[in-house]
Motif scaffolding. Structure first.
Motif, mmCIF file in Angstrom:
data_model
loop_
_atom_site.group_PDB
_atom_site.id
_atom_site.type_symbol
_atom_site.label_atom_id
_atom_site.label_comp_id
_atom_site.label_asym_id
_atom_site.label_seq_id
_atom_site.Cartn_x
_atom_site.Cartn_y
_atom_site.Cartn_z
ATOM 1 N N GLY A 9 0.817 -1.206 0.000
ATOM 2 C CA GLY A 9 0.000 0.000 0.000
ATOM 3 C C GLY A 9 0.854 1.260 0.000
ATOM 4 N N ILE A 10 1.915 1.255 0.826
ATOM 5 C CA ILE A 10 2.831 2.391 0.859
ATOM 6 C C ILE A 10 3.551 2.532 -0.478
ATOM 7 N N ALA A 11 3.940 1.397 -1.079
ATOM 8 C CA ALA A 11 4.608 1.430 -2.381
ATOM 9 C C ALA A 11 3.694 2.012 -3.456
ATOM 10 N N LEU A 12 2.409 1.681 -3.393
ATOM 11 C CA LEU A 12 1.447 2.204 -4.367
ATOM 12 C C LEU A 12 1.258 3.711 -4.210
ATOM 13 N N ALA A 13 1.336 4.196 -2.966
ATOM 14 C CA ALA A 13 1.096 5.621 -2.704
ATOM 15 C C ALA A 13 2.357 6.466 -2.820
ATOM 16 N N ALA A 14 3.512 5.830 -2.964
ATOM 17 C CA ALA A 14 4.779 6.568 -3.013
ATOM 18 C C ALA A 14 4.775 7.593 -4.140
ATOM 19 N N GLY A 15 5.178 8.825 -3.797
ATOM 20 C CA GLY A 15 5.235 9.897 -4.784
ATOM 21 C C GLY A 15 3.896 10.517 -5.111
#
Length: 221
Positions: A108-114
């Motif tokens: 989830g954090i990877a998807l929201a990164a940037g």
């Protein structure tokens, strides 16, 4: 004390749990129909969202699988009957749930990164992992009452993946305010869910008057 008096609280709790799980199930069905199902038809309002999901499928697929596992394992492991009669199954499902939480959090954090939604997603993921870790540690030390309390908090965060999608029904969410609402909405739903669970866990203490002495009594307005 009579047997009927002992059965009354148990019957009330069972009725409450049944109503709760039915309500949550109907919420899942409602969100699935109004939010996720329309993605298949390339609904105009969701067109950009659909393209984004296709581009993010590398992280999205494990994130979705982990979230679904956690969502459906929760009700099974909250069952007193399964917990008491199938202890091994309860533990195995608990381990799968814990792994799913961490996989879902990191992806989830990877998807929201940037993206503007990163603060909300990071806060949600942190709360999810902290509550689940606390529940896991309590189970390891055989503090089962505390374990159940933290699992209730953990599952409350799990369900925010469903409840926060209610914002999809708000047209402004898909316009220029969408980026802001994405972060604020997730944070608000997460905090509200944890607060509601804590009130529920302490409801008996909050509403029960305990007279420790004749001089120490509950005040009445």
């Amino acid at each position: 004390m009579s047997t009927s008096a002992l059965r009354a609280p148990t019957s009330s709790r069972s009725r409450f749990k049944m109503i709760l799980w039915i309500s949550l199930g109907l919420t899942v069905l409602f969100v699935f129909i109004t939010s996720e199902l329309l993605l298949i038809t390339d609904y105009p309002m969701y067109h950009a969202y659909r393209l984004q999901l296709i581009a993010d499928r590398g992280f999205l697929i494990p994130h979705t699988i982990a979230g679904i596992l956690a969502l459906f394992i929760g009700p099974i492991n909250f069952s007193s009957r399964i917990r008491e009669r199938h202890t091994r199954l309860h533990r195995v499902l608990g381990c799968i749930y814990t792994i799913s939480v961490f996989v879902g959090s990191y992806t989830g954090i990877a998807l929201a990164a940037g993206r503007p939604g990163l603060p909300g997603t990071s806060m949600q993921a942190a709360a999810w992992m902290v509550c689940t870790t606390a529940a896991f540690l309590a189970a390891r030390t055989r503090q089962f009452t505390i374990h159940r309390q933290w699992m209730a908090r953990s599952y409350a965060v799990t369900f925010t993946f469903i409840s926060s999608r209610i914002l999809n029904l708000w047209p402004a969410y898909w316009r220029h305010l969408g980026d802001v609402l994405s972060a604020v909405g997730v944070i608000a739903f997460t905090l509200a869910s944890l607060l509601i669970v804590d009130i529920g866990l302490d409801w008996r203490e909050l509403t029960t008057c305990r007279n420790e002495s004749s001089a120490n009594r509950c005040y009445k307005n």
